[in-house]
Design a protein around this motif. Sequence first.
Motif, PDB file in Angstrom:
ATOM      1  N   TYR A 134       0.793  -1.227   0.000  1.00 20.85           N
ATOM      2  CA  TYR A 134       0.000   0.000   0.000  1.00 20.85           C
ATOM      3  C   TYR A 134       0.830   1.285   0.000  1.00 20.85           C
ATOM      4  O   TYR A 134       0.579   2.181  -0.831  1.00 20.85           O
ATOM      5  CB  TYR A 134      -0.972   0.003   1.183  1.00 20.85           C
ATOM      6  CG  TYR A 134      -1.728   1.295   1.330  1.00 20.85           C
ATOM      7  CD1 TYR A 134      -2.731   1.649   0.425  1.00 20.85           C
ATOM      8  CD2 TYR A 134      -1.413   2.199   2.340  1.00 20.85           C
ATOM      9  CE1 TYR A 134      -3.406   2.856   0.537  1.00 20.85           C
ATOM     10  CE2 TYR A 134      -2.087   3.403   2.462  1.00 20.85           C
ATOM     11  CZ  TYR A 134      -3.079   3.726   1.563  1.00 20.85           C
ATOM     12  OH  TYR A 134      -3.731   4.927   1.667  1.00 20.85           O
ATOM     13  N   LYS A 138       0.700   4.097  -2.935  1.00 18.85           N
ATOM     14  CA  LYS A 138       0.268   5.454  -2.570  1.00 18.85           C
ATOM     15  C   LYS A 138       1.313   6.479  -2.978  1.00 18.85           C
ATOM     16  O   LYS A 138       0.978   7.543  -3.520  1.00 18.85           O
ATOM     17  CB  LYS A 138       0.025   5.524  -1.060  1.00 18.85           C
ATOM     18  CG  LYS A 138      -0.448   6.886  -0.580  1.00 18.85           C
ATOM     19  CD  LYS A 138      -0.640   6.897   0.939  1.00 18.85           C
ATOM     20  CE  LYS A 138      -1.050   8.282   1.440  1.00 18.85           C
ATOM     21  NZ  LYS A 138      -1.185   8.311   2.919  1.00 18.85           N
ATOM     22  N   HIS A 141       1.242   6.980  -6.700  1.00 19.34           N
ATOM     23  CA  HIS A 141       0.035   7.742  -7.059  1.00 19.34           C
ATOM     24  C   HIS A 141       0.234   9.235  -6.792  1.00 19.34           C
ATOM     25  O   HIS A 141      -0.135  10.080  -7.620  1.00 19.34           O
ATOM     26  CB  HIS A 141      -1.155   7.205  -6.254  1.00 19.34           C
ATOM     27  CG  HIS A 141      -2.415   7.985  -6.438  1.00 19.34           C
ATOM     28  ND1 HIS A 141      -3.190   7.915  -7.588  1.00 19.34           N
ATOM     29  CD2 HIS A 141      -3.055   8.869  -5.621  1.00 19.34           C
ATOM     30  CE1 HIS A 141      -4.233   8.716  -7.465  1.00 19.34           C
ATOM     31  NE2 HIS A 141      -4.181   9.301  -6.286  1.00 19.34           N
ATOM     32  N   GLU A 142       0.820   9.554  -5.648  1.00 15.28           N
ATOM     33  CA  GLU A 142       1.053  10.955  -5.291  1.00 15.28           C
ATOM     34  C   GLU A 142       2.048  11.635  -6.224  1.00 15.28           C
ATOM     35  O   GLU A 142       2.052  12.865  -6.345  1.00 15.28           O
ATOM     36  CB  GLU A 142       1.543  11.050  -3.846  1.00 15.28           C
ATOM     37  CG  GLU A 142       0.479  10.668  -2.815  1.00 15.28           C
ATOM     38  CD  GLU A 142       1.028  10.587  -1.399  1.00 15.28           C
ATOM     39  OE1 GLU A 142       0.218  10.558  -0.467  1.00 15.28           O
ATOM     40  OE2 GLU A 142       2.279  10.549  -1.241  1.00 15.28           O
ATOM     41  N   GLU A 163     -10.533  -0.762   0.104  1.00 13.48           N
ATOM     42  CA  GLU A 163     -10.962   0.576  -0.302  1.00 13.48           C
ATOM     43  C   GLU A 163      -9.797   1.563  -0.326  1.00 13.48           C
ATOM     44  O   GLU A 163      -9.740   2.447  -1.184  1.00 13.48           O
ATOM     45  CB  GLU A 163     -12.075   1.087   0.622  1.00 13.48           C
ATOM     46  CG  GLU A 163     -13.360   0.272   0.515  1.00 13.48           C
ATOM     47  CD  GLU A 163     -13.837   0.111  -0.932  1.00 13.48           C
ATOM     48  OE1 GLU A 163     -13.827   1.129  -1.670  1.00 13.48           O
ATOM     49  OE2 GLU A 163     -14.187  -1.011  -1.323  1.00 13.48           O
ATOM     50  N   GLU A 164      -8.880   1.417   0.626  1.00 18.18           N
ATOM     51  CA  GLU A 164      -7.697   2.286   0.639  1.00 18.18           C
ATOM     52  C   GLU A 164      -6.872   2.076  -0.643  1.00 18.18           C
ATOM     53  O   GLU A 164      -6.399   3.038  -1.258  1.00 18.18           O
ATOM     54  CB  GLU A 164      -6.833   2.000   1.859  1.00 18.18           C
ATOM     55  CG  GLU A 164      -7.442   2.443   3.176  1.00 18.18           C
ATOM     56  CD  GLU A 164      -8.400   1.426   3.776  1.00 18.18           C
ATOM     57  OE1 GLU A 164      -8.805   1.618   4.936  1.00 18.18           O
ATOM     58  OE2 GLU A 164      -8.768   0.448   3.081  1.00 18.18           O
ATOM     59  N   ARG A 166      -7.993   0.905  -3.479  1.00 16.08           N
ATOM     60  CA  ARG A 166      -8.769   1.316  -4.640  1.00 16.08           C
ATOM     61  C   ARG A 166      -8.557   2.805  -4.958  1.00 16.08           C
ATOM     62  O   ARG A 166      -8.606   3.226  -6.113  1.00 16.08           O
ATOM     63  CB  ARG A 166     -10.248   1.026  -4.404  1.00 16.08           C
ATOM     64  CG  ARG A 166     -11.088   1.014  -5.688  1.00 16.08           C
ATOM     65  CD  ARG A 166     -12.563   0.795  -5.381  1.00 16.08           C
ATOM     66  NE  ARG A 166     -12.809  -0.383  -4.589  1.00 16.08           N
ATOM     67  CZ  ARG A 166     -12.884  -1.622  -5.081  1.00 16.08           C
ATOM     68  NH1 ARG A 166     -12.702  -1.820  -6.373  1.00 16.08           N
ATOM     69  NH2 ARG A 166     -13.131  -2.652  -4.278  1.00 16.08           N
ATOM     70  N   LYS A 167      -8.320   3.613  -3.904  1.00 14.67           N
ATOM     71  CA  LYS A 167      -8.157   5.058  -4.077  1.00 14.67           C
ATOM     72  C   LYS A 167      -6.822   5.427  -4.723  1.00 14.67           C
ATOM     73  O   LYS A 167      -6.693   6.505  -5.307  1.00 14.67           O
ATOM     74  CB  LYS A 167      -8.279   5.763  -2.725  1.00 14.67           C
ATOM     75  CG  LYS A 167      -9.667   5.677  -2.101  1.00 14.67           C
ATOM     76  CD  LYS A 167      -9.680   6.312  -0.731  1.00 14.67           C
ATOM     77  CE  LYS A 167     -11.046   6.199  -0.074  1.00 14.67           C
ATOM     78  NZ  LYS A 167     -11.063   6.774   1.303  1.00 14.67           N
ATOM     79  N   VAL A 168      -5.825   4.561  -4.623  1.00 15.97           N
ATOM     80  CA  VAL A 168      -4.491   4.927  -5.109  1.00 15.97           C
ATOM     81  C   VAL A 168      -4.022   4.099  -6.307  1.00 15.97           C
ATOM     82  O   VAL A 168      -3.086   4.497  -7.004  1.00 15.97           O
ATOM     83  CB  VAL A 168      -3.448   4.824  -3.970  1.00 15.97           C
ATOM     84  CG1 VAL A 168      -3.751   5.845  -2.890  1.00 15.97           C
ATOM     85  CG2 VAL A 168      -3.408   3.418  -3.375  1.00 15.97           C
ATOM     86  N   THR A 170      -4.230   2.516 -10.059  1.00 13.19           N
ATOM     87  CA  THR A 170      -4.845   2.863 -11.343  1.00 13.19           C
ATOM     88  C   THR A 170      -5.948   1.867 -11.674  1.00 13.19           C
ATOM     89  O   THR A 170      -7.062   2.236 -12.029  1.00 13.19           O
ATOM     90  CB  THR A 170      -3.782   2.860 -12.456  1.00 13.19           C
ATOM     91  OG1 THR A 170      -2.713   3.739 -12.085  1.00 13.19           O
ATOM     92  CG2 THR A 170      -4.378   3.316 -13.779  1.00 13.19           C
TER      93      THR A 170
END
Length: 302
Positions: A134, A138, A141-142, A163-164, A166-168, A170
Amino acid sequence: RRQRQMCIRDRYSMYPIIKKEKLADKIYLMDVKAERVAKSAKPGQFVIVKIDEEGERIPLTICDYDEKAGTVTIVFQTVGASTERMAYLEEGDAFQDFVGPLGCPSDLIEEDIEELKKKKIVFIAGGVGTAPVYPQVKWLHEHGVDCDVIMGSKTKDLLILVEEMRKVATNLYVTTDDGTYGFHGMGTNQLQELWDKGVRYDHCVAIGPMIMMKFVCKLTKELGIPTVVSMNPIMVDGKEVVPLQVLKELLPDPASLGPRTVGKTNIGCIFNGIKDGKKKSIYIYNVCDHQECYCLLYTSDA
């Protein structure tokens, strides 16, 4: 060249637990107040925690960190007495020691960002291996770097951080061995299906159980995808140990037993896995007769 990372340890501070969450059966997440560790942490590093003076030193991967809040997120699975004690800690309790960040950061964060953006990267995470994946995803992604994630577990109830992630990520592909959530199969099955549909990757990072990483490497070798896996050493009380060296220290030297000692020694390993879609357990062992071994090694006729 890697930069030397600063390691912080304040013997006179306690490190309070700000948040505690049970993610799945025997798997817990904690946010710990450790401002200077959070300020220096990078994806791929770890900390060593100690509950109190009598506690064991436990190495744990940094799952996340928030420099502004001064917190570090750890995820652990109860597998022994020390982690069982940790599971009883609640919000407001504190660790006596919280040492870190330790270890080398992920190789990806040291590469040129523009070169990373040209790559098609996939992470494959199994079980608790999702926790160290993760922070890397992350961070990418940032920094505007796309990457796909294949994450899985045996069953839906053991999935964590969906869910965490899924947010970062692609594209996120979730798998379960029993088909209770997402793709029915293992991470390698999902990767093969994506490949068959024309999806291509330039780089793969796999973190999870040893047997999972083995089969990921076997597949990615066939597909020609450069792959990095996480080979964590066995650690006891924060120190790396080699099991065979421990056995050597504990077991007597056969020569010290003498020629009149009789009996047999049995040593083996139990291997658990999946074959043809079914769970299978195999015990591979070796039985040695002391007198026969002694004659072979210590008599002049040998």
